[in-house]
Motif scaffolding. Structure first.
Motif: not given
Ligand code: PBG
Length: 328
Positions: A137-138, A140
């Motif tokens: 989600r971030d 990465e």
């Protein structure tokens, strides 16, 4: 008075006495020789960081199998460098890929050679990680454990079909031993042996291998799936899990900085235990010997003895052929 009555030196007086009481011995049969087959080559290509080791063309597979056997070594483990790479490592599933072809050639030339195949997608992915990636989600990227299991299972079945005696998953995904065993059994390969790289650390000693197999990760590192060098209890947990999932043999890797772990796993499991004397360990001896700092052959035999003394039954080592020659 004052003189010792108990004198351990008595047993060290002659080479014969020393041989008689030696606790740990080496034999060429203890070694597994790692080899790199590159589908794009017509001639061997030396690996600059590993003197004496080359990537090999497929055309050399038969002769290599014969010469290895003649030199007394009866096991090899194969790695592949494919012509193409993609996100999912699909060239690892090509029946005409370097590893299935090398397995078939080597087994045809020397049927009783024990041929092991390393199972991992890192040699076949364009990003160099040991699994299929997914975006978090971030933003990465991370290795998707469960999506990778299917790829590893298919690769294992492919290598078994080509004639591998042993498949050896080196990826460190959770649950891969059970997944691979199930896949092999359901395809009828109930006798294909599973050697698990059960205890594999995120190590700085794999440097030269990543040139040899052209599989350095393009971003990040492998610490999200390989073990932390500070952990020994976790090694027992990994070993127990793989044993429960159906591994036939276990391995600890690297060897030299983890001799205590080899000893611990030896005591905790009754499965045959291997240790991988990795590329950086091999390169270190060569570098020191080239500078006149150590006697290469003597240091090599001492290293191999130490790994057996710690509790390994067999050793995956680039020194295999040289050590076999010294052992006569
Ligand atoms: C992964 C794999 C590696 C080695 C064997 N299998 C590299 C890694 O995990 O980065 C290393 C072997 C060596 O250094 O000799 N497929």
């Amino acid at each position: 008075m004052g003189f010792p009555t108990i004198r351990p030196r008595r047993l060290r007086a002659t080479p014969e006495l020393r041989a008689l009481v030696r606790e740990t011995t080496l034999s060429p049969k203890d070694f597994v020789y790692p080899m790199f087959f590159n589908a794009a080559l017509d001639a061997p290509r030396p690996i600059s960081t590993m003197p004496g080791v080359s990537q090999q063309p497929l055309s050399a597979a038969r002769e290599l199998a014969k010469s290895i056997k003649e030199r007394g070594v009866s096991s090899v483990i194969l790695f592949g460098l494919p012509k193409t790479k993609d996100e999912r490592g699909n060239s690892g599933l090509d029946p005409d890929g370097p590893v299935p072809r090398a397995i078939a050639e080597m087994k045809a030339a020397v049927p009783d050679l024990v041929v092991m195949a390393d199972v991992c997608v890192d040699e076949y992915t364009d990003h160099g990680h040991c699994g299929i990636l997914r975006q978090r989600r971030d933003g990465e990227w991370e290795v998707d454990n469960d999506a990778t299991l299917e790829q590893l299972s298919k690769m294992s079945v492919l290598f078994a079909k080509a004639g591998a005696d042993v498949v050896a998953p080196s990826d460190m995904m959770d649950g891969r031993v059970a997944a691979i065993r199930t896949a092999l059994d359901s395809e009828g390969f109930t006798n294909t042996t599973l050697l698990s790289y059960a205890v594999k650390y995120a190590s700085g000693f794999y440097g030269p291998f990543r040139e040899a197999a052209d599989c350095a990760p393009k971003f990040g590192d492998r610490a999200g799936y390989q073990m932390d060098p500070g952990n020994a209890r976790e090694a027992l947990r990994e070993a127990a899990l793989d044993e429960a999932e159906g591994a036939d043999m276990l391995m600890v890797k690297p060897a030299l900085s983890y001799l205590d772990v080899i000893r611990d796993v030896r005591k905790a499991s009754n499965l045959p235990l291997g240790a991988y004397n990795v590329s950086g360990e091999y390169a270190m001896l060569h570098a020191a010997a080239e500078r006149g700092m150590i006697d290469y052959k003597r240091a090599m035999m001492e290293v191999l003895t130490s790994i057996r003394r710690a509790g390994a039954d067999f050793i995956l080592t680039y020194h295999a052929l040289e050590a076999a020659e010294l052992l006569g």
